[in-house]
Design a protein around this motif. Sequence first.
Motif, PDB file in Angstrom:
ATOM      1  N   SER A 171     -11.130  24.401 -20.622  1.00  0.00           N
ATOM      2  CA  SER A 171      -9.997  23.488 -20.710  1.00  0.00           C
ATOM      3  C   SER A 171      -9.060  23.723 -21.881  1.00  0.00           C
ATOM      4  N   GLY A 172      -9.168  24.868 -22.543  1.00  0.00           N
ATOM      5  CA  GLY A 172      -8.159  25.272 -23.513  1.00  0.00           C
ATOM      6  C   GLY A 172      -7.866  24.225 -24.566  1.00  0.00           C
ATOM      7  N   LEU A 173      -6.577  23.992 -24.812  1.00  0.00           N
ATOM      8  CA  LEU A 173      -6.168  23.077 -25.875  1.00  0.00           C
ATOM      9  C   LEU A 173      -6.546  21.626 -25.587  1.00  0.00           C
ATOM     10  N   THR A 174      -6.828  21.298 -24.325  1.00  0.00           N
ATOM     11  CA  THR A 174      -7.256  19.928 -24.035  1.00  0.00           C
ATOM     12  C   THR A 174      -8.534  19.610 -24.793  1.00  0.00           C
ATOM     13  N   VAL A 175      -9.408  20.614 -24.923  1.00  0.00           N
ATOM     14  CA  VAL A 175     -10.628  20.465 -25.714  1.00  0.00           C
ATOM     15  C   VAL A 175     -10.383  20.813 -27.169  1.00  0.00           C
ATOM     16  N   HIS A 176      -9.673  21.916 -27.409  1.00  0.00           N
ATOM     17  CA  HIS A 176      -9.614  22.458 -28.758  1.00  0.00           C
ATOM     18  C   HIS A 176      -8.416  21.969 -29.579  1.00  0.00           C
ATOM     19  N   GLY A 177      -7.364  21.478 -28.932  1.00  0.00           N
ATOM     20  CA  GLY A 177      -6.157  21.206 -29.692  1.00  0.00           C
ATOM     21  C   GLY A 177      -5.495  19.871 -29.459  1.00  0.00           C
ATOM     22  N   THR A 184     -11.249  12.408 -25.540  1.00  0.00           N
ATOM     23  CA  THR A 184     -12.476  12.943 -26.122  1.00  0.00           C
ATOM     24  C   THR A 184     -12.885  14.209 -25.358  1.00  0.00           C
ATOM     25  N   ASN A 185     -13.608  15.083 -26.052  1.00  0.00           N
ATOM     26  CA  ASN A 185     -14.106  16.281 -25.390  1.00  0.00           C
ATOM     27  C   ASN A 185     -15.041  15.936 -24.244  1.00  0.00           C
ATOM     28  N   GLU A 186     -15.797  14.860 -24.414  1.00  0.00           N
ATOM     29  CA  GLU A 186     -16.725  14.442 -23.359  1.00  0.00           C
ATOM     30  C   GLU A 186     -15.976  14.183 -22.051  1.00  0.00           C
ATOM     31  N   THR A 233      -3.335  32.018 -32.097  1.00  0.00           N
ATOM     32  CA  THR A 233      -3.525  31.276 -33.338  1.00  0.00           C
ATOM     33  C   THR A 233      -2.177  30.852 -33.928  1.00  0.00           C
ATOM     34  N   THR A 234      -2.225  29.965 -34.906  1.00  0.00           N
ATOM     35  CA  THR A 234      -1.006  29.497 -35.566  1.00  0.00           C
ATOM     36  C   THR A 234      -0.294  30.664 -36.251  1.00  0.00           C
ATOM     37  N   ARG A 235       1.019  30.696 -36.082  1.00  0.00           N
ATOM     38  CA  ARG A 235       1.807  31.773 -36.676  1.00  0.00           C
ATOM     39  C   ARG A 235       1.778  31.699 -38.204  1.00  0.00           C
ATOM     40  N   ASP A 236       1.833  32.875 -38.832  1.00  0.00           N
ATOM     41  CA  ASP A 236       1.921  32.927 -40.299  1.00  0.00           C
ATOM     42  C   ASP A 236       3.321  32.522 -40.756  1.00  0.00           C
ATOM     43  N   LEU A 237       3.358  31.881 -41.914  1.00  0.00           N
ATOM     44  CA  LEU A 237       4.642  31.526 -42.524  1.00  0.00           C
ATOM     45  C   LEU A 237       5.201  32.679 -43.347  1.00  0.00           C
ATOM     46  N   GLU A 238       4.316  33.646 -43.680  1.00  0.00           N
ATOM     47  CA  GLU A 238       4.699  34.803 -44.499  1.00  0.00           C
ATOM     48  C   GLU A 238       5.235  34.363 -45.866  1.00  0.00           C
ATOM     49  N   LEU A 239       4.461  33.472 -46.480  1.00  0.00           N
ATOM     50  CA  LEU A 239       4.813  32.957 -47.812  1.00  0.00           C
ATOM     51  C   LEU A 239       3.786  33.418 -48.832  1.00  0.00           C
ATOM     52  N   ASP A 240       4.202  33.515 -50.065  1.00  0.00           N
ATOM     53  CA  ASP A 240       3.260  33.753 -51.156  1.00  0.00           C
ATOM     54  C   ASP A 240       2.260  32.602 -51.199  1.00  0.00           C
ATOM     55  N   GLY A 241       0.984  32.946 -51.361  1.00  0.00           N
ATOM     56  CA  GLY A 241      -0.053  31.918 -51.459  1.00  0.00           C
ATOM     57  C   GLY A 241      -0.628  31.468 -50.140  1.00  0.00           C
ATOM     58  N   ILE A 248      -4.604  26.123 -43.561  1.00  0.00           N
ATOM     59  CA  ILE A 248      -5.157  26.231 -42.210  1.00  0.00           C
ATOM     60  C   ILE A 248      -4.062  25.925 -41.191  1.00  0.00           C
ATOM     61  N   GLY A 249      -4.179  26.509 -40.016  1.00  0.00           N
ATOM     62  CA  GLY A 249      -3.270  26.198 -38.918  1.00  0.00           C
ATOM     63  C   GLY A 249      -3.604  24.859 -38.295  1.00  0.00           C
ATOM     64  N   ALA A 250      -2.613  24.198 -37.735  1.00  0.00           N
ATOM     65  CA  ALA A 250      -2.826  22.857 -37.182  1.00  0.00           C
ATOM     66  C   ALA A 250      -3.795  22.860 -36.007  1.00  0.00           C
ATOM     67  N   VAL A 251      -3.631  23.814 -35.090  1.00  0.00           N
ATOM     68  CA  VAL A 251      -4.528  23.864 -33.935  1.00  0.00           C
ATOM     69  C   VAL A 251      -5.954  24.140 -34.383  1.00  0.00           C
ATOM     70  N   GLU A 252      -6.105  25.023 -35.357  1.00  0.00           N
ATOM     71  CA  GLU A 252      -7.439  25.325 -35.886  1.00  0.00           C
ATOM     72  C   GLU A 252      -8.040  24.104 -36.587  1.00  0.00           C
ATOM     73  N   PHE A 253      -7.195  23.352 -37.279  1.00  0.00           N
ATOM     74  CA  PHE A 253      -7.658  22.137 -37.945  1.00  0.00           C
ATOM     75  C   PHE A 253      -8.135  21.105 -36.924  1.00  0.00           C
ATOM     76  N   ILE A 254      -7.348  20.918 -35.872  1.00  0.00           N
ATOM     77  CA  ILE A 254      -7.706  19.929 -34.851  1.00  0.00           C
ATOM     78  C   ILE A 254      -8.997  20.346 -34.144  1.00  0.00           C
ATOM     79  N   GLU A 255      -9.139  21.640 -33.856  1.00  0.00           N
ATOM     80  CA  GLU A 255     -10.364  22.125 -33.200  1.00  0.00           C
ATOM     81  C   GLU A 255     -11.586  21.870 -34.081  1.00  0.00           C
ATOM     82  N   GLU A 256     -11.445  22.162 -35.368  1.00  0.00           N
ATOM     83  CA  GLU A 256     -12.564  21.944 -36.291  1.00  0.00           C
ATOM     84  C   GLU A 256     -12.895  20.457 -36.379  1.00  0.00           C
ATOM     85  N   LEU A 257     -11.875  19.610 -36.400  1.00  0.00           N
ATOM     86  CA  LEU A 257     -12.084  18.162 -36.455  1.00  0.00           C
ATOM     87  C   LEU A 257     -12.817  17.668 -35.211  1.00  0.00           C
ATOM     88  N   LYS A 258     -12.408  18.174 -34.034  1.00  0.00           N
ATOM     89  CA  LYS A 258     -13.041  17.703 -32.799  1.00  0.00           C
ATOM     90  C   LYS A 258     -14.499  18.154 -32.704  1.00  0.00           C
TER      91      LYS A 258
END
Length: 440
Positions: A171-177, A184-186, A233-241, A248-258
């Motif tokens: 289910s792609g982003l429905t579960v992960h993002g 809920t994932n359930e 994955t979330t695109r890079d901003l190409e910034l120093d630091g 962290i990328g937003a989608v990756e953050f939401i996946e980790e939270l779920k």
Amino acid sequence: MAEYKRPKSEAEFNKNFKQKKPLMNDTEAYYESSRCLFCYDAPCIQACPTHIDIPLFIKQIHTNNIIGASKTIFDSNWLGNACGIVCPTGVLCEGACVYNHQDVPPIQIGRLQNYATNQSINTNKKLFSIGKSNGKNIAVIGAGPAGIACACEAKTLGYDVDVFEAKDKPSGLTVHGVAPYKITNEEVLKEVEYLQNQLGFNIKYNTNINSKQELSALESKYDAIFLGVGLGTTRDLELDGENLNGVIGAVEFIEELKNKQHKLEVPDKVVVIGGGNTAMDAASESARMGARKTVLAYRNTKEKMGAYGFEYDLAISAGVDSLFNLTPIAIVGKEKVEGVKFAKTELVNGNLHTNMNNTFIVRCDLVIKATGQAKQGSLYELIDNLETDNKTRIIVDDNTFQTSNPKYFAGGDAINGGAEVVNAAYDGKMAAQGIHNWLN
């Protein structure tokens, strides 16, 4: 303005992330369904990307034909339960309800849809059958909404279907993002399991198709291939630091939270960069996880944000602060994030310009980038004669969803660059019909 305590248990997490659209009980559903005017031209149907016969299923609910209502929904949208919950109904079907012109709350179509389909899923009611085998097979790459919808429709047409999924869940982003206060994932996984039990499509998890050799093997084994790979994955901003700890990328953050829920530690000060719906989710979630200060930063004005107004309001009500007309120019810190350096932006002759003479730092411990996801261009390049546009979206025939390589069909975010779950469900269903017509 809400102020959330850090959740220390599953119960506290569920309290902080209580559902925006809770499941209706029988009385609520009966009352709400009685309000429908059954418009002859039904603007709600026109506003639904999958064109569900909304007045029909509402009438079926009102006459206690709940299973019939569920079938009406699934006939048009294989992800009818998930879409009833996560769809932005306020700007789709409910936004088109005629009650909006009478200063009366629109029918709660999404919650009624969830109510009906939930009953079929919870009772494991068989609504569909596998079509008579035609001896042909289809490979689906990606078990997101588009891929699942394609697999379901293809099975009813008599095809053998194997779905190849890079992750360990469907289910792609429905579960992960998608934020947990939306669904809920359930609930997501329960719907996919329900469909899989009825229609028998096979999902091969942890199977990443990312080489020419693997694609050639699929081409030789299957009669057609559907690309439902979504975004990367979330695109890079190409910034120093940007490589500092705490970025962290937003989608990756939401996946980790779920996945981790209350076990995820969110620091006190968070900056979310972006102005889309995913940025709103990430900001709202940070606040709900107990961050003392969450700042949403967007490069343009509030009116220029891509997010729906109700998504922004939800974030603000969770305790998020917002800053407009500023762009990040560096992420500061030694080994770990200490802040984001911004420069003010301003309109000059209709164009947005960065004023490097007006800079400042917002201190934070975590930076969440919600600046869009990269396309799967590296995969597309491996497929012979596959045309994409200048935004790396796969070009398809509008009616058949067939690509420039006739063996490949595509749908969902791979062709639209990122839209709603309901759009992907429509694409997958129609692509299966396109494959069927092409092979026959």
